[in-house]
Every structure is written in C-alpha cells, then in structure tokens.
Design a protein around this motif. Structure first.
Motif, short mmCIF file in Angstrom:
data_model
loop_
_atom_site.label_atom_id
_atom_site.label_comp_id
_atom_site.label_asym_id
_atom_site.label_seq_id
_atom_site.Cartn_x
_atom_site.Cartn_y
_atom_site.Cartn_z
N ARG A 72 0.83 -1.21 0.00
CA ARG A 72 0.00 0.00 0.00
C ARG A 72 0.86 1.26 0.00
N HIS A 73 2.02 1.18 0.64
CA HIS A 73 2.81 2.40 0.85
C HIS A 73 4.15 2.44 0.11
N ALA A 74 4.54 1.33 -0.53
CA ALA A 74 5.88 1.29 -1.10
C ALA A 74 6.01 2.04 -2.42
N LEU A 75 5.05 1.91 -3.31
CA LEU A 75 5.18 2.47 -4.65
C LEU A 75 3.90 3.21 -5.03
N PRO A 76 3.95 4.15 -5.97
CA PRO A 76 5.14 4.72 -6.58
C PRO A 76 5.79 5.77 -5.69
N ARG A 77 6.93 6.27 -6.11
CA ARG A 77 7.65 7.27 -5.33
C ARG A 77 7.69 8.59 -6.10
N ASP A 78 7.08 9.62 -5.53
CA ASP A 78 7.12 10.95 -6.12
C ASP A 78 8.00 11.89 -5.32
N TYR A 79 8.44 11.44 -4.14
CA TYR A 79 9.31 12.22 -3.25
C TYR A 79 8.69 13.58 -2.93
N CYS A 80 7.43 13.50 -2.50
CA CYS A 80 6.73 14.70 -2.08
C CYS A 80 6.13 14.46 -0.69
N VAL A 96 8.58 17.45 3.14
CA VAL A 96 9.60 18.23 2.43
C VAL A 96 9.47 19.70 2.82
N LEU A 97 10.54 20.24 3.38
CA LEU A 97 10.59 21.64 3.78
C LEU A 97 11.45 22.40 2.78
N VAL A 98 10.86 23.32 2.05
CA VAL A 98 11.60 24.09 1.05
C VAL A 98 12.13 25.35 1.70
N GLU A 99 13.45 25.38 1.90
CA GLU A 99 14.11 26.53 2.54
C GLU A 99 15.40 26.80 1.77
N PRO A 100 15.35 27.67 0.75
CA PRO A 100 16.51 27.90 -0.12
C PRO A 100 17.77 28.35 0.61
N ASN A 101 17.62 29.02 1.72
CA ASN A 101 18.80 29.57 2.41
C ASN A 101 19.28 28.69 3.56
N SER A 102 18.65 27.55 3.74
CA SER A 102 19.03 26.65 4.84
C SER A 102 19.89 25.50 4.32
N ARG A 103 20.58 24.87 5.25
CA ARG A 103 21.43 23.73 4.90
C ARG A 103 20.55 22.53 4.55
N ARG A 104 20.90 21.83 3.50
CA ARG A 104 20.15 20.63 3.12
C ARG A 104 20.34 19.55 4.16
N VAL A 115 12.78 16.40 5.23
CA VAL A 115 13.83 16.73 4.28
C VAL A 115 13.81 18.23 4.04
N THR A 116 14.92 18.87 4.35
CA THR A 116 15.05 20.30 4.08
C THR A 116 15.85 20.47 2.81
N ALA A 117 15.25 21.09 1.80
CA ALA A 117 15.89 21.23 0.50
C ALA A 117 15.71 22.64 -0.05
N ALA A 118 16.50 22.94 -1.08
CA ALA A 118 16.40 24.27 -1.69
C ALA A 118 15.14 24.40 -2.53
N SER A 119 14.61 23.26 -2.99
CA SER A 119 13.38 23.27 -3.78
C SER A 119 12.66 21.95 -3.55
N ARG A 126 15.10 13.00 -3.63
CA ARG A 126 15.51 11.60 -3.71
C ARG A 126 16.99 11.43 -3.38
N LEU A 127 17.83 12.30 -3.92
CA LEU A 127 19.27 12.20 -3.65
C LEU A 127 19.58 12.44 -2.19
N LEU A 128 18.89 13.40 -1.57
CA LEU A 128 19.10 13.66 -0.15
C LEU A 128 18.70 12.46 0.69
N LEU A 129 17.58 11.85 0.34
CA LEU A 129 17.12 10.67 1.08
C LEU A 129 18.07 9.50 0.89
#
Length: 241
Positions: A72-80, A96-104, A115-119, A126-129
């Motif tokens: 039920r929870h494994a697929l698909p992956r949209d990373y949202c 997902v926390l979008v904070e352009p000025n914060s550290r990933r 996940v804190t990311a620039a976008s 996905r790469l951060l995870l």
C-alpha cells in the motif's frame, strides 16, 4: 484442498498442498501478494491441518498485514510530502521543507522523515534521502555487526562493512573476510537485517552453504528461516524504492 483461517474479525483462505518431502510438520508461507499457502505431509488429516494453521494464526495475520502495508505504501515514489518511506521496517511520512537559504538535511523526527531542501524538485529530494539512508545504513550495520560478532567464537575482530547498491542481493562476504551489504537493507524489519548480518558472519567460518553453515545459523538464530522468508517477500518492493 482449500480451507479458511479465522482469527478475531479477520479471515484468510488458504490452499493446502501435499509435500512428500515433509514428515511431521506443516510448512506455512505468506507470499508477497498476501496469499497464504500451507504444505502438509501426504495424508495429513484436515483436522490436524486446521489445528496447525490455527496455532500460527497470529503470525500469519501479522505477515499478511505487513505485506499489505508494504504494498500500500511502497510504490510509486514521487518524493513529495505525505508519501511513506520505510526505515528498519517502519513507515515514516515524508515532509519536504523548502528553505533555499538553509542547509540541506534529512531528519527522523516523531515518526516522520523531514527533508530540508532548496526546492521541492523530486530528484533533489531523492538524492538527499538516498544519502541519508546510506549514512544510516553504514552506521547501523557496523554497530550491529560488531555486537553480533562478539558472540561468535570464530570472529576475533569485527569485519569491515562496505555498502554497494545491488539489484538482487542483500549482502556478500569476500574470501578475505570483508562484508558488503546493500544499503536498501536498512529499510527492512530489524530481525530481517539481523538475519542478513548473521548470514554473512557465518560465511567467515563456512565459505559455502553446507550443512555446517546452516548449523551455525540454527545455533545463533533459530528463527532465521522465518526472517529469510519475510525478507524474500519484501525484496521486490524494498529494492525497487
């Protein structure tokens, strides 16, 4: 023969298959699809089959529910935000926390993966995870390998653990004694991880799959067959994410 197991408010139909290789006990499988299959020695009375399956009712229903949960929870992956990701067999909601000025970064907080990311770009998340999973895997596997090795008389020094992404395998042990593990294993339930670690540690003594090798597994983890069967059932889902 098709019978039905009832446990509380739940029920599960199962097919009974004669297995000439069995002499005394039933062999019960819960397949990744949630299908329940029971193998029995030839000529086993229906009453004995029903009683034997009923004794394992809780285990069976837990595994059916676990496989249903993973599917039920494994697929698909949209990373949202809102989707589910697994860590040591448990589900964690992704935020997902979008904070352009914060550290990933990636943090496991109160049952969710933050996940804190620039976008909110899916590839970035996905790469951060993936990086977080690898870091967690290397740390966890080294600690658990050392603890398991401490109880194994043939291991004097815990072997080094390396990570390698593999499409089909969870681990390997080289002739020189180094252990390589699939980082995706960190998503599996703890007892499944322990089985793989012990499996590879046993290869330090027996570099084969001989009766002596399986004797070591039996001695140090009597329930390894159930753990292997569960992991085999989850492999396709965990390796694909």
């Amino acid at each position: 023969m098709r019978l039905t197991l009832r446990y509380g408010a739940r029920s599960a139909d199962y097919d009974v298959r004669d297995n000439p290789g069995l002499t005394a006990r039933l062999r019960i499988h819960v397949e990744p699809t949630g299908t329940l299959v029971v193998e029995a020695p030839v000529g086993t009375p229906e009453t004995e089959i029903r009683a034997g399956v009923q004794k394992r009712a809780r285990w069976i229903m837990d595994h059916i529910e676990r496989f249903e949960d993973f599917r039920r929870h494994a697929l698909p992956r949209d990373y949202c935000s809102g989707e589910t990701h697994f860590y040591l067999g448990r589900r964690h909601k992704l935020k997902v926390l979008v904070e352009p000025n914060s550290r990933r970064s990636v943090r496991l907080v109160a049952g969710r993966l933050e996940v804190t990311a620039a976008s909110d770009d899916a590839d970035d998340v996905r790469l951060l995870l993936q990086r977080w999973y690898r870091q967690r895997a290397l740390s966890y596997f080294n600690v658990r390998t050392a603890r398991l090795a401490a109880n194994l008389p043939w291991v004097s020094v815990p072997p080094p653990v390396k990570l390698l992404k593999m499409k089909r395998y969870w681990g390997s042990c080289s002739p020189r004694g180094s252990i390589t593990l699939n980082p995706a294993l960190i998503k599996a339930p703890v007892h499944c991880v322990e089985y793989v670690l012990l499996h590879e540690l046993c290869h330090l003594s027996e570099h084969n799959h001989s009766p002596r090798f399986y004797g070591l597994l039996d001695r140090h983890m009597p329930g390894w067959r159930e753990a292997k069967e569960e992991l085999d059932g989850l492999s396709e889902m965990l390796l694909a994410t």
